[in-house]
Design an enzyme around this catalytic site. Structure first.
Site, PDB file in Angstrom:
ATOM      1  CE1 TYR A   1       0.256 -10.626   2.534  1.00 40.36           C
ATOM      2  CE2 TYR A   1       1.188 -10.802   4.660  1.00 40.36           C
ATOM      3  CZ  TYR A   1       0.813 -10.255   3.550  1.00 40.36           C
ATOM      4  OH  TYR A   1       1.348  -8.327   3.500  1.00 40.36           O
TER       5      TYR A   1
ATOM      6  CE  LYS B   1       3.847  -9.148   0.921  1.00 41.99           C
ATOM      7  NZ  LYS B   1       4.371  -8.749  -0.467  1.00 41.99           N
TER       8      LYS B   1
END
Length: 315
Positions: free
Chosen positions: A176, A180
Site C-alpha cells: 500500500y 502511494k
C-alpha cells in the site's frame, strides 16, 4: 476567491465543467463526487460494480436532486477495462478534470497478481497511469487538470518503490505505502513532462489525512459502518476526520483556480482539517524516482502518453 479564503463547503460555481472520478462508489471518491455535483459540475462516477454505481448515483441524487450524474464501469486493475472506459469517456465530450482516486486500501495478506502485475500496484498505479494517458487529449482541449491521490503514510514510512511489483519481501503495508509513494512521484513527474511538452494540463497530488468511515455520516448503499466501527473510530477522534472532510483536499486540488501544477494539497493539521498546500514526502520528490517509475509504467501498460497530439489539440 483567493488562496486564503477557500471554503470547502462553499465551492465556486462549476456549471459547465465535467469531471471523471475513479473509485466513486464509496469513501473519498463518492464524497468528492457529491461535492462536485452540488457545485453544479457534470460528474462521471466510475467503479467496478454496476449495483454499487447505481447506489452511489442514487445517493448523490438524494442530496442534489438536479445533479448531472453519469456512471461508467471501470476496473483500474484491468487494462482492457481502462481502455474501454477511456474510449467511452472520450465519446461523451468535454473533460475538465480527472480525479485518480480508486485503489486497494486493504491489500491481501499474500501477494496476488492480475495480468501478471502485483494487485495493489496494478490497481492504484498502473491503471491510473494508463487512464490519464488515454484521456490526455480531451483534458488538453479543455485545459484541464488531473489529481492523483497520495497518502499520509508516505511521510510516516520512507519505503520507496524501487521494486514496484514487490516480487520480493511482500507485505500488505509495504504494498500500500509504496503504491502511494509511486502515485505521488508520478504526479510530480507528469507535471514536469506536461510542461516540457507544452501541454496545457496540470498534474497535482492530494492526500486525505486520516479519514475513517466510522466518523462519516451514514449514506444508504455507500457508507454504512457497524456500531463497532463507529465506536472504535470515534475513540480516535482527535487525530481523524470523516471521509467527507478527507475529500476536501482532493476537490480543492481539482477545482481551485489558484492551485498550481506540481503542488500537493492535504489537511491543515496533517491528519485532519481544512485543505491547504502540503509538501510531498522527500523521497517522492526525487527526480530519478519519477523517471524510473514512468518508464516502468510505460512498459507495464504499453501506454505512451500522446504529448504531441494533446498539444496540437489544445492549440
Amino acid at each position: 476567491m483567493t488562496r486564503r479564503d477557500w471554503d470547502p463547503e462553499n465551492l465556486p460555481d462549476l456549471s459547465g465543467r465535467s469531471y471523471l472520478v475513479t473509485g466513486a462508489t464509496r469513501g473519498l471518491g463518492f464524497f468528492a463526487c457529491e461535492q462536485l455535483a452540488a457545485a453544479g459540475a457534470h460528474v462521471l462516477l466510475t467503479g467496478r460494480n454496476p449495483h454499487s454505481l447505481s447506489a452511489a448515483k442514487a445517493a448523490v441524487k438524494r442530496s442534489t436532486p438536479d445533479a448531472a450524474i453519469e456512471t461508467l464501469l471501470l476496473d483500474t486493475s484491468n487494462m482492457g477495462s481502462v481502455r474501454a472506459a477511456a474510449a467511452t469517456a472520450r465519446a461523451r465530450g468535454r473533460l475538465d478534470g480527472l480525479l485518480l482516486n480508486a485503489g486497494v486500501v486493504h491489500p491481501p495478506k499474500q501477494r496476488e497478481t492480475v495480468g501478471g502485475h502485483e494487485l495493489v500496484f496494478a490497481t492504484n498505479v498502473l491503471g491510473h497511469f494508463a487512464l490519464a494517458g488515454e484521456l490526455l487529449k480531451p483534458l488538453a482541449t479543455a485545459r484541464g487538470r488531473m489529481v492523483w491521490v497520495g497518502s499520509l503514510s508516505t511521510s510516516l514510512w520512507r519505503h520507496l518503490p524501487t521494486d514496484p511489483e514487490l516480487r520480493e519481501g511482500y507485505t500488505p503495508w509495504k504494498a500500500y505505502v509504496q503504491s502511494k509513494a509511486a502515485t505521488t512521484a508520478l504526479a510530480l513527474e507528469a507535471d514536469k513532462m506536461l510542461r516540457a511538452h507544452g501541454v496545457p494540463v496540470e498534474s497535482l497530488v492530494a492526500h486525505p489525512g486520516y479519514s475513517t468511515s466510522g466518523r462519516t455520516r451514514g449514506v444508504r448503499g455507500v457508507n454504512e459502518p457497524s456500531r463497532l466501527t463507529r465506536f472504535v473510530d470515534n475513540l480516535q477522534a482527535p487525530i481523524t476526520q470523516s471521509k467527507e472532510q478527507g475529500a476536501w483536499a482532493l476537490v480543492r486540488a481539482l477545482v481551485d483556480p489558484h492551485a498550481e501544477g506540481g503542488s500537493m494539497y492535504g489537511p491543515a493539521l496533517i491528519a485532519r482539517g481544512a485543505p491547504r498546500r502540503a509538501t510531498p514526502a522527500r523521497g517522492t520528490r526525487r527526480g530519478d524516482l519519477g523517471t524510473e517509475l514512468w518508464r516502468a509504467c510505460e512498459t507495464a501498460t504499453h501506454v505512451r502518453w500522446p504529448f504531441e497530439r494533446a498539444r496540437r489539440a489544445a492549440s
